[in-house]
Design a protein around this motif. Structure first.
Motif, short mmCIF file in Angstrom:
data_model
loop_
_atom_site.label_atom_id
_atom_site.label_comp_id
_atom_site.label_asym_id
_atom_site.label_seq_id
_atom_site.Cartn_x
_atom_site.Cartn_y
_atom_site.Cartn_z
N ALA A 59 -0.31 36.43 0.70
CA ALA A 59 0.07 36.35 -0.72
C ALA A 59 1.53 36.78 -0.91
O ALA A 59 2.29 36.11 -1.62
N SER B 265 3.86 34.14 0.49
CA SER B 265 3.85 32.95 -0.36
C SER B 265 4.75 33.14 -1.57
O SER B 265 5.59 32.30 -1.88
N VAL B 266 4.60 34.25 -2.25
CA VAL B 266 5.41 34.52 -3.44
C VAL B 266 6.87 34.69 -3.06
O VAL B 266 7.76 34.15 -3.72
N SER B 267 7.13 35.42 -1.99
CA SER B 267 8.51 35.66 -1.56
C SER B 267 9.24 34.37 -1.21
O SER B 267 10.41 34.21 -1.51
N SER C 151 8.23 31.17 -2.14
CA SER C 151 8.21 30.15 -3.19
C SER C 151 9.32 30.34 -4.22
O SER C 151 9.81 29.35 -4.78
N VAL C 152 9.76 31.57 -4.46
CA VAL C 152 10.86 31.76 -5.41
C VAL C 152 12.21 31.37 -4.82
O VAL C 152 13.19 31.23 -5.53
N SER D 11 3.59 27.58 0.89
CA SER D 11 3.27 28.61 -0.10
C SER D 11 1.92 28.37 -0.75
O SER D 11 1.12 29.30 -0.91
N LEU E 246 -1.57 30.70 -0.41
CA LEU E 246 -2.30 31.28 -1.53
C LEU E 246 -3.77 30.84 -1.52
O LEU E 246 -4.66 31.63 -1.81
#
Length: 104
Positions: A15, A18-20, A22-23, A54, A58
């Motif tokens: 998670a 993925s967040v790191s 995707s931005v 990403s 998730l």
């Protein structure tokens, strides 16, 4: 079988990764520099790969928490993919924008 700690550690790392990532996708909320000098097909394939990685990460979190064996294999593939993306980026293999990154 995964231990409870491993299950939550793998899910958390997926998670977070993925967040790191995707931005940072070009054209995303942080990476707003111009990449118009890059062939649109190459940029599209690259963005599709990053976005897919990403999203898959998730989605696989749920199945890792359910301790599905195949989910651990896919999470390992995702982990290697993240390692390669960051390693190749640090090695300056990927094209970079001539624009300076704006810092807030």
């Amino acid at each position: 079988m995964m231990t409870t700690f491993n299950k939550y550690a793998i899910a958390g790392l997926l998670a977070l990764s993925s967040v790191s990532l995707s931005v940072l996708v070009p054209g995303g909320p942080i990476e707003t520099r111009s990449f118009s000098h890059i062939n649109p097909i190459i940029l599209g394939v690259f963005n599709t790969f990053l976005t897919s990685l990403s999203i898959i990460s998730l989605l696989i979190v749920y199945f890792v928490l359910k301790q599905k064996y195949w989910a651990s294999i896919i999470s390992a593939v995702c982990g290697v993919s993240y390692f390669l993306v960051y390693g190749l980026d640090l090695a300056r293999i990927f094209p970079v924008s001539p624009d300076k990154l704006l810092r807030s």
